[in-house]
Design a protein around this motif. Structure first.
Motif, short mmCIF file in Angstrom:
data_model
loop_
_atom_site.label_atom_id
_atom_site.label_comp_id
_atom_site.label_asym_id
_atom_site.label_seq_id
_atom_site.Cartn_x
_atom_site.Cartn_y
_atom_site.Cartn_z
N TYR A 7 36.14 36.37 28.01
CA TYR A 7 35.84 37.12 26.78
C TYR A 7 35.62 36.14 25.64
O TYR A 7 36.36 35.16 25.50
CB TYR A 7 36.99 38.05 26.44
N ALA A 18 41.65 42.61 22.89
CA ALA A 18 41.54 42.05 24.24
C ALA A 18 42.85 41.41 24.69
O ALA A 18 43.30 41.62 25.82
CB ALA A 18 40.40 41.03 24.29
N LEU A 63 38.54 44.93 30.19
CA LEU A 63 37.91 44.63 28.90
C LEU A 63 36.48 45.17 28.79
O LEU A 63 35.84 45.01 27.75
CB LEU A 63 37.90 43.12 28.66
#
Length: 67
Positions: A7, A18, A63
């Motif tokens: 990410y 996240a 996510l």
């Protein structure tokens, strides 16, 4: 153990979300902050989250809805 970036964001609230999701799922992670803290958001940069290779699939699934 090898790690993989899962990410990246320039938005602090997205990174916080996240990290909370990964933490609640029990997935260990670490971050690399490439932002210039003296000029946050102005000069660019991002924060990257990394997990162990064996956690990549689960982390990406968790996510997927953030962006």
């Amino acid at each position: 153990m090898e790690n993989a970036r899962i990410y990246t964001s320039t938005v602090q609230i997205e990174i916080m979300d996240a990290k909370n999701i990964l933490h609640e799922a029990g997935i260990n992670f670490f971050e690399i902050n490439k932002m210039d803290t003296a000029h946050a958001g102005i000069l660019g940069g991002s924060v990257e989250l990394y997990v162990a290779k064996n956690d990549v699939k689960k982390a990406l699934e968790l996510l997927a809805d953030l962006k």
